[in-house]
Write a protein that holds these residues in place. Sequence first.
Motif, mmCIF file in Angstrom:
data_model
loop_
_atom_site.group_PDB
_atom_site.id
_atom_site.type_symbol
_atom_site.label_atom_id
_atom_site.label_comp_id
_atom_site.label_asym_id
_atom_site.label_seq_id
_atom_site.Cartn_x
_atom_site.Cartn_y
_atom_site.Cartn_z
ATOM 1 N N MET A 141 8.496 19.782 -11.297
ATOM 2 C CA MET A 141 7.408 20.161 -10.661
ATOM 3 C C MET A 141 6.353 19.218 -11.170
ATOM 4 S SD MET A 141 5.229 23.761 -11.566
ATOM 5 C CE MET A 141 3.428 23.726 -11.460
ATOM 6 N N MET A 142 6.206 18.411 -12.390
ATOM 7 C CA MET A 142 5.220 17.437 -12.458
ATOM 8 C C MET A 142 4.969 16.508 -11.693
ATOM 9 S SD MET A 142 3.635 19.034 -14.984
ATOM 10 C CE MET A 142 2.330 17.644 -15.188
ATOM 11 N N LYS A 143 6.494 15.976 -11.205
ATOM 12 C CA LYS A 143 6.429 14.894 -10.192
ATOM 13 C C LYS A 143 5.734 15.254 -8.965
ATOM 14 C CE LYS A 143 9.693 11.943 -7.584
ATOM 15 N NZ LYS A 143 10.895 11.634 -7.328
ATOM 16 N N THR A 144 6.054 16.407 -8.385
ATOM 17 C CA THR A 144 5.515 16.857 -7.136
ATOM 18 C C THR A 144 4.272 16.981 -7.413
ATOM 19 O OG1 THR A 144 7.716 17.797 -6.577
ATOM 20 C CG2 THR A 144 5.677 18.424 -5.385
ATOM 21 N N LEU A 145 3.648 17.876 -8.461
ATOM 22 C CA LEU A 145 2.231 17.704 -8.779
ATOM 23 C C LEU A 145 1.474 16.465 -8.685
ATOM 24 C CD1 LEU A 145 0.004 20.102 -9.213
ATOM 25 C CD2 LEU A 145 0.405 19.838 -11.626
ATOM 26 N N GLY A 146 2.143 15.604 -9.531
ATOM 27 C CA GLY A 146 1.507 14.134 -9.658
ATOM 28 C C GLY A 146 1.273 13.587 -8.238
ATOM 29 N N GLN A 147 2.374 13.417 -7.357
ATOM 30 C CA GLN A 147 2.390 12.978 -5.878
ATOM 31 C C GLN A 147 1.310 13.675 -5.235
ATOM 32 O OE1 GLN A 147 6.153 13.840 -4.475
ATOM 33 N NE2 GLN A 147 6.730 11.743 -4.783
ATOM 34 N N ALA A 148 1.060 14.969 -5.416
ATOM 35 C CA ALA A 148 -0.056 15.673 -4.691
ATOM 36 C C ALA A 148 -1.278 15.453 -5.033
ATOM 37 C CB ALA A 148 0.265 17.116 -4.854
ATOM 38 N N LEU A 149 -1.719 15.102 -6.269
ATOM 39 C CA LEU A 149 -2.756 14.831 -6.922
ATOM 40 C C LEU A 149 -3.240 13.028 -6.850
ATOM 41 C CD1 LEU A 149 -2.839 17.202 -9.882
ATOM 42 C CD2 LEU A 149 -3.626 17.567 -7.464
ATOM 43 N N PHE A 150 -2.292 12.349 -7.340
ATOM 44 C CA PHE A 150 -2.787 11.066 -7.320
ATOM 45 C C PHE A 150 -1.965 10.116 -6.418
ATOM 46 C CE2 PHE A 150 -2.691 13.463 -11.423
ATOM 47 C CZ PHE A 150 -4.206 13.397 -11.911
ATOM 48 N N SER A 151 -0.948 10.201 -5.748
ATOM 49 C CA SER A 151 -0.132 9.230 -5.077
ATOM 50 C C SER A 151 -0.745 8.922 -3.654
ATOM 51 C CB SER A 151 1.279 9.791 -4.877
ATOM 52 O OG SER A 151 1.785 8.677 -4.229
ATOM 53 N N SER A 152 -0.706 7.655 -3.388
ATOM 54 C CA SER A 152 -1.529 7.447 -1.956
ATOM 55 C C SER A 152 -0.024 6.719 -1.189
ATOM 56 C CB SER A 152 -2.451 6.547 -2.031
ATOM 57 O OG SER A 152 -1.888 5.332 -2.738
ATOM 58 N N GLY A 153 1.288 6.622 -2.109
ATOM 59 C CA GLY A 153 2.237 6.053 -1.334
ATOM 60 C C GLY A 153 3.069 7.097 -0.710
ATOM 61 N N ARG A 154 2.604 8.168 0.048
ATOM 62 C CA ARG A 154 3.402 9.233 0.641
ATOM 63 C C ARG A 154 4.033 8.702 2.016
ATOM 64 N NH1 ARG A 154 -1.385 12.902 -0.445
ATOM 65 N NH2 ARG A 154 -1.518 13.152 -2.881
ATOM 66 N N GLN A 155 4.895 9.453 2.311
ATOM 67 C CA GLN A 155 5.542 9.285 3.488
ATOM 68 C C GLN A 155 4.647 9.970 4.570
ATOM 69 O OE1 GLN A 155 9.633 10.557 4.550
ATOM 70 N NE2 GLN A 155 10.255 10.623 2.165
ATOM 71 N N ASN A 156 4.561 9.190 5.723
ATOM 72 C CA ASN A 156 3.649 9.483 6.759
ATOM 73 C C ASN A 156 4.468 9.784 8.129
ATOM 74 O OD1 ASN A 156 0.859 7.417 6.007
ATOM 75 N ND2 ASN A 156 1.829 8.946 4.702
ATOM 76 N N PRO A 157 4.117 10.494 8.980
ATOM 77 C CA PRO A 157 4.832 10.602 10.431
ATOM 78 C C PRO A 157 4.686 9.209 10.934
ATOM 79 C CG PRO A 157 2.706 11.777 10.499
ATOM 80 C CD PRO A 157 2.869 11.575 8.990
ATOM 81 N N LYS A 158 5.695 8.778 11.587
ATOM 82 C CA LYS A 158 5.898 7.539 12.497
ATOM 83 C C LYS A 158 5.046 7.712 13.761
ATOM 84 C CE LYS A 158 10.047 5.818 10.192
ATOM 85 N NZ LYS A 158 9.961 6.499 9.126
ATOM 86 N N TYR A 159 4.316 6.488 14.317
ATOM 87 C CA TYR A 159 3.705 6.664 15.477
ATOM 88 C C TYR A 159 3.838 5.170 15.917
ATOM 89 C CZ TYR A 159 -0.372 4.936 12.737
ATOM 90 O OH TYR A 159 -1.282 4.147 11.906
ATOM 91 N N THR A 160 3.563 5.132 17.269
ATOM 92 C CA THR A 160 3.400 3.706 17.622
ATOM 93 C C THR A 160 1.749 3.471 18.375
ATOM 94 O OG1 THR A 160 5.404 4.207 18.703
ATOM 95 C CG2 THR A 160 3.994 2.353 19.937
ATOM 96 N N GLU A 161 1.310 2.540 17.956
ATOM 97 C CA GLU A 161 0.013 2.061 18.067
ATOM 98 C C GLU A 161 -0.244 1.793 19.608
ATOM 99 O OE1 GLU A 161 -2.779 0.297 15.483
ATOM 100 O OE2 GLU A 161 -1.178 -0.108 14.206
ATOM 101 N N GLY A 162 -1.511 2.337 20.373
ATOM 102 C CA GLY A 162 -1.876 1.993 21.463
ATOM 103 C C GLY A 162 -2.494 0.378 21.672
#
Length: 191
Positions: A1-22
């Motif tokens: 739980m602490m890892k997930t809470l830490g990710q939610a609160l402090f991390s900026s290196g989270r997975q993002n949905p993929k997209y193609t730039e126009g």
Amino acid sequence: MMKTLGQALFSSGRQNPKYTEGDKKQDRDYEIRTYHATNWVSTTLSGMQWDAAMNTGFRKLFSYIQGNNRNKVKVEMTAPVTCRVDPGAGPACESRFTVSFYVPEEHQDNPPEPSDPELFLENRKEFTAYVRTFGGFSNENLKREELLKLMESLQRDGVQHVDKPFYAAGYDSPFKLMNRRNEVWVLKEQE
């Protein structure tokens, strides 16, 4: 739980949905992104307050990633948290807000089923959005201002778009103080 809470609160290196730039133009104050088809976990709320809906939706979704799902699986926090807004018919009418977390890559093929009946899995088909990015701590007024600026830019450029629904996206925890990233998305008109 602490890892997930830490990710939610402090991390900026989270997975993002993929997209193609126009195509990029120097004088454009927005991006064009085509998001790939992906799975999200979502909840829909009705109300008058955008921020209140975001807070309530976030708490429900955070419980899901903590393991409150049918598989009892903890799910990594991702970004952005999106809020689709389907505005009400008038100024005193309730709007519909759909708050969503992107399902991480390792669960995309088989996302854990929500156990909360107010949550649902959403398969977003490929879509193109016009995106305006802004910093700071976002709030309802700031999102509306940025959305208006984006709509004005699209009108200025003669770009066909959908007025509603529209999206707000947030990438940072409330504890991140600097270099915050927020976005508003307006969908490209289907051809």
